[in-house]
Design a protein around this motif. Structure first.
Motif: not given
Length: 167
Positions: A135, A137-138
């Motif tokens: 992921d 996004e972070n």
């Protein structure tokens, strides 16, 4: 001049040495080794850098993106553990995802990936995932992303790349 991390790894040492030598300033420059983001992150994740690895910056401010793409593909083909510096910023939000797309042909979805954000700082975070489950996004500019090679595995919350010793 003080750089965060190690001045000789994406730090200011090169610029200072270029200025001093090209301008023939006659100034003594002393470089003192620091802890770079990749080794700081690796120590928090386990031992992912125990075999051949490389650093690739995903910032295209000083390196053209097509050159970065070639390096990402070559590193993935060669099965290096890859430490991604400058993985995402507001202006380069898709660079890490694009790098993963380039690696997909050579990297199994089950390959471990470790992310450390703000290594050694008060708001330090770390997590382990896989190449296929990553992921983005972070991840930000304070993050270091380590993608394992074909032998890297996770055990008991640790990311480990065997050196090749027979146990």
């Amino acid at each position: 001049m003080i750089s965060s991390g190690d001045a000789g790894i994406y730090g200011m040492a090169g610029l200072i040495l270029e200025l001093v030598t090209k301008q023939k300033l006659g100034v003594e420059v002393k470089l003192i080794a620091g802890v770079t983001a990749s080794t700081a992150a690796a120590s928090l994740l386990g031992a992912p850098l125990m075999h051949d690895f490389c650093h690739i910056s995903l910032s295209d401010l000083l390196t053209p993106w097509p050159v970065i793409e070639q390096r990402v593909i070559a590193a993935a083909q060669a099965d290096f553990v890859i430490c991604f510096y400058n993985p995402r910023s507001r202006g380069r939000a898709e660079h890490l995802a694009r790098a993963f797309d380039l690696m997909r042909t050579y990297t199994a979805a089950s390959t471990p990936v470790g992310v450390v954000k703000a290594a050694g700082r008060k708001k330090q975070e770390k997590w382990l995932t896989t190449f296929g489950e990553m992921d983005f996004e972070n991840v930000d500019m304070t993050s270091l992303v380590i993608v394992g090679n074909k032998t890297t595995y996770c055990q008991d919350g640790l990311m480990i790349t065997p050196r090749g010793y027979v146990l």
